[in-house]
Design a protein around this motif. Structure first.
Motif, short mmCIF file in Angstrom:
data_model
loop_
_atom_site.label_atom_id
_atom_site.label_comp_id
_atom_site.label_asym_id
_atom_site.label_seq_id
_atom_site.Cartn_x
_atom_site.Cartn_y
_atom_site.Cartn_z
N LYS A 55 0.84 -1.19 0.00
CA LYS A 55 0.00 0.00 0.00
C LYS A 55 0.88 1.24 0.00
O LYS A 55 1.93 1.29 0.63
CB LYS A 55 -0.93 0.01 1.21
CG LYS A 55 -2.08 -0.95 1.10
CD LYS A 55 -3.04 -0.77 2.23
CE LYS A 55 -4.21 -1.71 2.06
NZ LYS A 55 -5.17 -1.58 3.14
N GLY A 56 0.41 2.27 -0.70
CA GLY A 56 1.18 3.50 -0.85
C GLY A 56 1.50 4.18 0.47
O GLY A 56 2.60 4.69 0.67
N GLU A 57 0.52 4.17 1.39
CA GLU A 57 0.75 4.83 2.68
C GLU A 57 1.87 4.15 3.45
O GLU A 57 2.70 4.80 4.07
CB GLU A 57 -0.52 4.82 3.54
CG GLU A 57 -1.75 5.44 2.90
CD GLU A 57 -2.57 4.43 2.13
OE1 GLU A 57 -2.66 3.25 2.54
OE2 GLU A 57 -3.11 4.83 1.09
N ARG A 58 1.90 2.84 3.40
CA ARG A 58 2.94 2.12 4.13
C ARG A 58 4.30 2.34 3.50
O ARG A 58 5.29 2.56 4.21
CB ARG A 58 2.63 0.62 4.18
CG ARG A 58 3.63 -0.11 5.06
CD ARG A 58 3.34 -1.58 5.17
NE ARG A 58 4.13 -2.32 6.11
CZ ARG A 58 5.45 -2.29 6.26
NH1 ARG A 58 6.16 -1.47 5.57
NH2 ARG A 58 6.06 -3.06 7.13
N VAL A 59 4.35 2.32 2.18
CA VAL A 59 5.62 2.57 1.49
C VAL A 59 6.12 3.97 1.82
O VAL A 59 7.30 4.18 2.12
CB VAL A 59 5.46 2.38 -0.03
CG1 VAL A 59 6.70 2.84 -0.77
CG2 VAL A 59 5.14 0.93 -0.36
N ASP A 60 5.22 4.95 1.81
CA ASP A 60 5.59 6.32 2.14
C ASP A 60 6.07 6.42 3.58
O ASP A 60 7.09 7.07 3.86
CB ASP A 60 4.39 7.24 1.91
CG ASP A 60 4.73 8.70 2.11
OD1 ASP A 60 5.66 9.18 1.43
OD2 ASP A 60 4.08 9.35 2.95
#
Length: 93
Positions: free
Chosen positions: A59-64
């Motif tokens: 997920k993008g939020e976790r990667v960020d």
């Protein structure tokens, strides 16, 4: 006549022993099949669990969040990003 009876009796006993052996082999294979099917189900459950975990980790939020906290990364400074259009040439942000 006695020899024929003894021969037939021996043949019947031999055939009976073969039947017992084949039934035992069939039961052993059936038990092995059940164990392999159970192992297959466990692998399918583990694969599904891994797929869900992969989706959660990607997920993008976790990667960020990982990029900012663990890798100490930050967004690029304004004006330092250069976009290249498909037709060639440069465009500044």
């Amino acid at each position: 006549m006695g020899r024929l009876n003894i021969l037939l009796l021996t043949l019947v006993i031999f055939c009976a022993m073969l039947v017992v052996e084949q039934q035992h082999a069939a039961r052993t294979l059936f038990v092995a099949l059940g164990q392999e099917q159970q192992a297959e189900q466990q692998i399918e459950v583990a694969f599904t669990r891994l797929q869900l975990q992969q989706v959660a980790l990607a997920k993008g939020e976790r990667v960020d969040n990982v990029a900012r906290t663990k890798l100490n990364m930050s967004p690029p400074a304004q004006g330092s990003v250069i976009f290249m259009p498909l037709d060639g040439g440069f465009q500044h942000e």
